[in-house]
Design a protein around this motif. Structure first.
Motif, PDB file in Angstrom:
ATOM      1  N   ASP A  80       0.745  -1.071  -0.006  1.00  0.00           N
ATOM      2  CA  ASP A  80       0.216   0.045  -0.189  1.00  0.00           C
ATOM      3  C   ASP A  80       0.769   1.202   0.118  1.00  0.00           C
ATOM      4  O   ASP A  80       0.401   2.398   0.093  1.00  0.00           O
ATOM      5  CB  ASP A  80      -1.008  -0.016   1.339  1.00  0.00           C
ATOM      6  N   GLY A  81       2.172   1.118  -0.205  1.00  0.00           N
ATOM      7  CA  GLY A  81       3.236   2.033  -0.259  1.00  0.00           C
ATOM      8  C   GLY A  81       3.968   2.190   1.176  1.00  0.00           C
ATOM      9  O   GLY A  81       5.061   2.918   1.169  1.00  0.00           O
ATOM     10  N   LYS A  82       3.408   1.592   2.158  1.00  0.00           N
ATOM     11  CA  LYS A  82       4.386   1.579   3.431  1.00  0.00           C
ATOM     12  C   LYS A  82       4.289   0.092   4.038  1.00  0.00           C
ATOM     13  O   LYS A  82       5.461  -0.424   4.013  1.00  0.00           O
ATOM     14  CB  LYS A  82       3.316   2.452   4.305  1.00  0.00           C
ATOM     15  N   LEU A  83       3.247  -0.848   3.984  1.00  0.00           N
ATOM     16  CA  LEU A  83       3.382  -2.111   4.203  1.00  0.00           C
ATOM     17  C   LEU A  83       3.533  -2.926   2.875  1.00  0.00           C
ATOM     18  O   LEU A  83       3.063  -2.762   1.853  1.00  0.00           O
ATOM     19  CB  LEU A  83       1.942  -2.615   5.036  1.00  0.00           C
ATOM     20  N   PHE A  84       4.123  -4.205   3.279  1.00  0.00           N
ATOM     21  CA  PHE A  84       4.179  -5.138   2.232  1.00  0.00           C
ATOM     22  C   PHE A  84       3.796  -6.370   2.759  1.00  0.00           C
ATOM     23  O   PHE A  84       3.866  -6.728   3.906  1.00  0.00           O
ATOM     24  CB  PHE A  84       5.787  -5.423   1.974  1.00  0.00           C
ATOM     25  N   TRP A  85       2.886  -7.308   1.906  1.00  0.00           N
ATOM     26  CA  TRP A  85       2.732  -8.732   2.359  1.00  0.00           C
ATOM     27  C   TRP A  85       2.575  -9.606   1.133  1.00  0.00           C
ATOM     28  O   TRP A  85       2.779  -9.117  -0.084  1.00  0.00           O
ATOM     29  CB  TRP A  85       1.215  -8.461   2.628  1.00  0.00           C
ATOM     30  N   LEU A  86       2.596 -10.719   1.473  1.00  0.00           N
ATOM     31  CA  LEU A  86       2.578 -11.860   0.288  1.00  0.00           C
ATOM     32  C   LEU A  86       1.332 -11.858  -0.471  1.00  0.00           C
ATOM     33  O   LEU A  86       0.292 -11.626  -0.053  1.00  0.00           O
ATOM     34  CB  LEU A  86       3.025 -13.237   0.993  1.00  0.00           C
ATOM     35  N   THR A  87       1.338 -12.299  -1.681  1.00  0.00           N
ATOM     36  CA  THR A  87       0.320 -12.420  -2.689  1.00  0.00           C
ATOM     37  C   THR A  87       0.251 -14.088  -2.964  1.00  0.00           C
ATOM     38  O   THR A  87       1.192 -14.584  -2.680  1.00  0.00           O
ATOM     39  CB  THR A  87       0.300 -11.652  -3.936  1.00  0.00           C
ATOM     40  N   PRO A  88      -1.039 -14.316  -3.377  1.00  0.00           N
ATOM     41  CA  PRO A  88      -1.035 -15.802  -3.925  1.00  0.00           C
ATOM     42  C   PRO A  88      -0.041 -16.351  -4.960  1.00  0.00           C
ATOM     43  O   PRO A  88       0.200 -17.502  -5.021  1.00  0.00           O
ATOM     44  CB  PRO A  88      -2.476 -15.988  -4.281  1.00  0.00           C
ATOM     45  N   ARG A  89       0.471 -15.374  -5.560  1.00  0.00           N
ATOM     46  CA  ARG A  89       1.473 -15.607  -6.451  1.00  0.00           C
ATOM     47  C   ARG A  89       2.870 -16.442  -6.175  1.00  0.00           C
ATOM     48  O   ARG A  89       3.196 -17.244  -7.081  1.00  0.00           O
ATOM     49  CB  ARG A  89       2.073 -14.360  -7.375  1.00  0.00           C
ATOM     50  N   VAL A  90       2.959 -16.241  -4.853  1.00  0.00           N
ATOM     51  CA  VAL A  90       4.132 -16.884  -4.083  1.00  0.00           C
ATOM     52  C   VAL A  90       3.934 -18.406  -4.129  1.00  0.00           C
ATOM     53  O   VAL A  90       4.777 -19.210  -4.495  1.00  0.00           O
ATOM     54  CB  VAL A  90       4.453 -16.661  -2.529  1.00  0.00           C
ATOM     55  N   LEU A  91       2.764 -18.961  -4.348  1.00  0.00           N
ATOM     56  CA  LEU A  91       2.349 -20.415  -4.093  1.00  0.00           C
ATOM     57  C   LEU A  91       2.573 -21.013  -5.448  1.00  0.00           C
ATOM     58  O   LEU A  91       2.742 -22.059  -5.817  1.00  0.00           O
ATOM     59  CB  LEU A  91       0.808 -20.576  -4.016  1.00  0.00           C
TER      60      LEU A  91
END
Length: 91
Positions: A80-91
């Protein structure tokens, strides 16, 4: 996360063996760091800032940010410009 050093000796087992020693010329340290970034996400660390990631994996904030922005561009993490998180693409 301290970087693992590639072995100085040539591989003694077949190339497809994941337990085979890796020749120094075949080692990609940047890939190792990028995968370390992905592996740092967990249930307790599902969303992090670049600074939090840097502290967790033992790199500078700038290095963590560049890896995270590249992974976001490739679709492996969301931001979101500040926080990062994994997306399903990692799977």
């Amino acid at each position: 996360m301290p970087a693992r050093k590639p072995p100085a000796t040539p591989a003694a087992t077949p190339a497809g063996d994941s337990n085979a020693p890796l020749q120094r010329r075949d080692w990609i340290a940047g890939l190792e760091k990028g995968l370390g970034i992905l592996e740092a996400f967990s249930d307790t660390h599902s969303r992090m800032t670049a600074a939090q990631m840097a502290a967790l994996v033992g790199v500078t904030r700038t290095v963590a940010r560049r890896h995270l922005l590249t992974l976001a561009h490739l679709g492996y993490v969301g931001t979101d410009g500040k926080l990062f998180w994994l997306t399903p693409r990692v799977l």
